[in-house]
Write a protein that holds these residues in place. Structure first.
Motif, mmCIF file in Angstrom:
data_model
loop_
_atom_site.group_PDB
_atom_site.id
_atom_site.type_symbol
_atom_site.label_atom_id
_atom_site.label_comp_id
_atom_site.label_asym_id
_atom_site.label_seq_id
_atom_site.Cartn_x
_atom_site.Cartn_y
_atom_site.Cartn_z
ATOM 1 N N UNK A 1 0.759 -1.175 -0.094
ATOM 2 C CA UNK A 1 -0.109 -0.149 0.010
ATOM 3 C C UNK A 1 0.796 1.208 -0.079
ATOM 4 N N UNK A 2 1.981 1.210 0.738
ATOM 5 C CA UNK A 2 2.854 2.366 0.688
ATOM 6 C C UNK A 2 3.462 2.669 -0.516
ATOM 7 N N UNK A 3 3.878 1.591 -1.459
ATOM 8 C CA UNK A 3 4.125 1.774 -2.783
ATOM 9 C C UNK A 3 3.320 2.700 -3.428
ATOM 10 N N UNK A 4 1.853 1.973 -3.335
ATOM 11 C CA UNK A 4 0.846 2.581 -4.198
ATOM 12 C C UNK A 4 0.509 4.068 -3.916
ATOM 13 N N UNK A 5 0.672 4.379 -2.470
ATOM 14 C CA UNK A 5 0.261 5.394 -2.114
ATOM 15 C C UNK A 5 1.580 6.528 -2.959
ATOM 16 N N UNK A 6 2.799 5.965 -2.918
ATOM 17 C CA UNK A 6 3.634 6.943 -3.716
ATOM 18 C C UNK A 6 3.292 7.115 -5.209
ATOM 19 N N UNK A 7 3.202 5.905 -5.780
ATOM 20 C CA UNK A 7 2.757 5.982 -7.258
ATOM 21 C C UNK A 7 1.640 6.861 -7.516
ATOM 22 N N UNK A 8 0.719 6.964 -6.631
ATOM 23 C CA UNK A 8 -0.534 7.598 -6.772
ATOM 24 C C UNK A 8 -0.268 9.151 -6.519
ATOM 25 N N UNK A 9 0.584 9.606 -5.561
ATOM 26 C CA UNK A 9 1.196 10.791 -5.433
ATOM 27 C C UNK A 9 1.760 11.408 -6.886
ATOM 28 N N UNK B 1 -8.925 9.194 5.588
ATOM 29 C CA UNK B 1 -7.584 9.359 6.374
ATOM 30 C C UNK B 1 -6.632 8.468 5.957
ATOM 31 N N UNK B 2 -6.352 8.316 4.676
ATOM 32 C CA UNK B 2 -5.311 7.692 3.825
ATOM 33 C C UNK B 2 -4.790 8.551 2.911
ATOM 34 N N UNK B 3 -3.818 8.364 2.238
ATOM 35 C CA UNK B 3 -3.303 9.075 0.949
ATOM 36 C C UNK B 3 -3.953 8.778 -0.202
ATOM 37 N N UNK C 1 -10.143 10.758 -1.572
ATOM 38 C CA UNK C 1 -10.482 11.760 -2.580
ATOM 39 C C UNK C 1 -9.751 11.661 -4.019
ATOM 40 N N UNK C 2 -8.961 10.532 -4.108
ATOM 41 C CA UNK C 2 -8.396 10.361 -5.575
ATOM 42 C C UNK C 2 -9.058 9.349 -6.158
ATOM 43 N N UNK C 3 -9.213 9.323 -7.421
ATOM 44 C CA UNK C 3 -9.695 8.300 -8.367
ATOM 45 C C UNK C 3 -9.003 8.091 -9.238
ATOM 46 N N UNK C 4 -8.332 6.863 -9.657
ATOM 47 C CA UNK C 4 -7.260 6.537 -10.513
ATOM 48 C C UNK C 4 -7.808 5.752 -11.504
ATOM 49 N N UNK C 5 -7.666 6.143 -12.671
ATOM 50 C CA UNK C 5 -8.237 5.405 -13.990
ATOM 51 C C UNK C 5 -7.272 4.437 -14.525
ATOM 52 N N UNK D 1 -6.858 -3.413 -7.452
ATOM 53 C CA UNK D 1 -7.600 -3.246 -6.277
ATOM 54 C C UNK D 1 -7.085 -2.181 -5.418
ATOM 55 N N UNK D 2 -5.735 -2.398 -5.164
ATOM 56 C CA UNK D 2 -4.853 -1.387 -4.509
ATOM 57 C C UNK D 2 -5.013 0.082 -5.122
ATOM 58 N N UNK D 3 -4.909 0.196 -6.361
ATOM 59 C CA UNK D 3 -5.046 1.363 -7.163
ATOM 60 C C UNK D 3 -6.383 1.914 -7.234
ATOM 61 N N UNK D 4 -7.485 1.036 -6.421
ATOM 62 C CA UNK D 4 -8.818 1.669 -6.740
ATOM 63 C C UNK D 4 -9.209 2.051 -5.266
ATOM 64 N N UNK D 5 -8.436 1.837 -4.371
ATOM 65 C CA UNK D 5 -8.694 2.307 -3.124
ATOM 66 C C UNK D 5 -9.088 3.748 -2.846
ATOM 67 N N UNK D 6 -10.033 4.030 -2.041
ATOM 68 C CA UNK D 6 -10.403 5.546 -1.801
ATOM 69 C C UNK D 6 -11.049 5.644 -0.244
#
Length: 441
Positions: free
Chosen positions: A44-52, A119-121, A124-128, A111-116
């Motif tokens: 999840x931490x890696x996914x958060x960084x990629x999302x950022x 109180x997590x990074x 409010x973010x929606x990745x396609x 699934x990890x990239x779809x989390x919303x």
């Protein structure tokens, strides 16, 4: 009473990241990670960084591996497979395990990239996230009598389709599978897929999240940057590199030779390593590039601000003679600089006295964070060669603090009257600088 509060390290980090945020916006990065990363408790931490990265405007193509997922399915089938030259021999039964394992890894990533979750990074973010049959493959075939069956290699990449997706703001996720015009499916190497995609799109960066620890030289110093020749020598001379690391270095070399400016090898086990590598000047991984990460060159007018920042602390201490911005602008053609990723980390000036076939070496300064790393010697050699190219026979320097440093490099003490007459008349006896001179070969 002042309301100024001490600046906290995170705020300074964010401020220093600003040039990189601007530089990376709109750029295309290909990032590859293993199937082990997907099963890691900290994925999840890696996914958060990629999302950022995505929210900061980076165009991202992810390529994932699936080896542990495939091995789990083969084990359930009570089946083993053989590897030759790092490639799995994939028969029909094993191919079913490959398709199932890849699907499992891909579904988990999506699934990890779809989390919303609040109180997590990701809040409010929606990745396609999109994929597709963008990797066209062909069979490896028979090599030295070994039939690799459904193991394939990249034939071509549908770069136009991928580029269209990332330009629309989608994150492209590619699996280690390829498809042939005859409708066959092939088991591919994630490293090969990522390298081929980066080359086809002329990506700005190819980033390998490595399972192994950071690269170190024989003295156990971290290897932060490598040119292509150095990377090739590393593959040739070091036998203790992990197979995966060797594959990544080869991929980085191939990408750089094909026009990708920079490739990075990063230890994925370090929390925040991706952000640290991309948004700090010195990074935390190993940079491989065809061009120089540091640029040693003649100074330009746009370098004046950087030079002033470098020399001002020494001027304040009286170590250097003060130069105004106006004076520096007038004399900028005499200066040379070393620029490291947008920061001037060293400078020096050469003032020729052609009538005496002599030159003055002045204002040799290295940024405090980069001292003891050879930049002073690099700059000195550059200035000496620049003097030779101008037909100068002698080089002299005035110093109050670094006499021993210059003596160790062949500069001998001389009297003031050894300087050219025009320079001697400007000598400041109050500073009482010592004069050193070197005869150039």
């Amino acid at each position: 009473m002042s309301n100024h509060h001490p600046t906290t390290p995170p705020i300074n980090w964010f401020r220093n990241a600003a040039p990189y945020i601007k530089a990376h916006r709109g750029r295309t990065f290909v990032i590859v990670f293993s199937g082990n990363a997907v099963t890691d408790a900290h994925f999840d931490d890696l996914i958060h960084d990629i999302t950022l990265l995505a929210t900061l405007g980076v165009r991202i193509i992810l390529v994932h591996g699936a080896r542990p997922q495939i091995e789990t399915r083969l084990k359930a089938m009570n089946k083993t497979t053989r590897y030759v030259d790092g490639l799995r021999i994939t028969d029909t039964e094993a191919m079913n395990a490959v398709i199932s394992g890849v699907a499992s890894a891909r579904s988990s990533i999506e699934a990890h990239l779809s989390k919303n979750i609040a109180n997590t990074p990701m809040s409010g973010i929606r990745l396609s996230v999109v994929g597709g049959n963008h990797v066209i493959a062909k069979p490896v075939g028979i090599r030295e009598g070994v039939d690799f069956q459904h193991t394939g290699e990249v034939r071509r990449i549908e770069a136009t389709a991928i580029r269209s997706q990332i330009e629309q703001g989608h994150l492209v996720l590619l699996s280690p599978l390829g498809y042939s015009p005859t409708g066959e499916i092939f088991n591919l190497s994630a490293t090969e897929v990522a390298t081929a995609v980066a080359c086809a799109l002329k990506a700005d960066k190819l980033i390998f999240l490595d399972e192994e620890s950071e690269l170190r030289d024989k003295q156990h110093n971290a290897m932060r940057q490598l040119g292509l020749s150095e990377a090739q020598a590393l593959l040739h001379n070091q036998n203790n590199l992990a197979d995966e690391t060797c594959r990544h270095i080869r991929g980085a070399i191939d990408a750089c030779l094909s026009g990708v400016p920079r490739a990075h090898l990063i230890d994925r086990h370090i929390d925040g390593a991706l952000l640290h590598e991309l948004y700090t000047r010195d990074g935390i991984g190993t940079l491989i590039s065809a061009g120089g990460y540091e640029d040693l060159r003649q100074a330009e007018i746009n370098d004046v601000g950087g030079i002033l920042s470098l020399i001002s602390p020494l001027e304040a201490k009286g170590i250097l003679v003060r130069r105004s911005r106006e004076q520096l602008e007038l004399e900028i053609s005499h200066f040379s600089v070393i620029e490291r990723d947008g920061l001037i980390i060293a400078c020096s000036a050469l003032y020729p006295f052609s009538d005496d076939e002599a030159g003055e070496l002045a204002c040799l300064v290295v940024h405090p964070e980069y001292r003891q790393k050879g930049h002073g010697d690099t700059m000195l050699n550059y200035i000496e060669n620049r003097a030779r190219s101008q037909g100068l026979k002698r080089l002299f320097v005035l110093t109050t603090q670094t006499a021993h440093w210059f003596q160790e490099r062949g500069y001998n003490p001389v009297e003031v009257d050894h300087m050219p007459v025009s320079r001697r008349s400007l000598y400041n006896y109050q500073r009482n600088s010592r004069v050193f001179m070197k005869t150039l070969d």
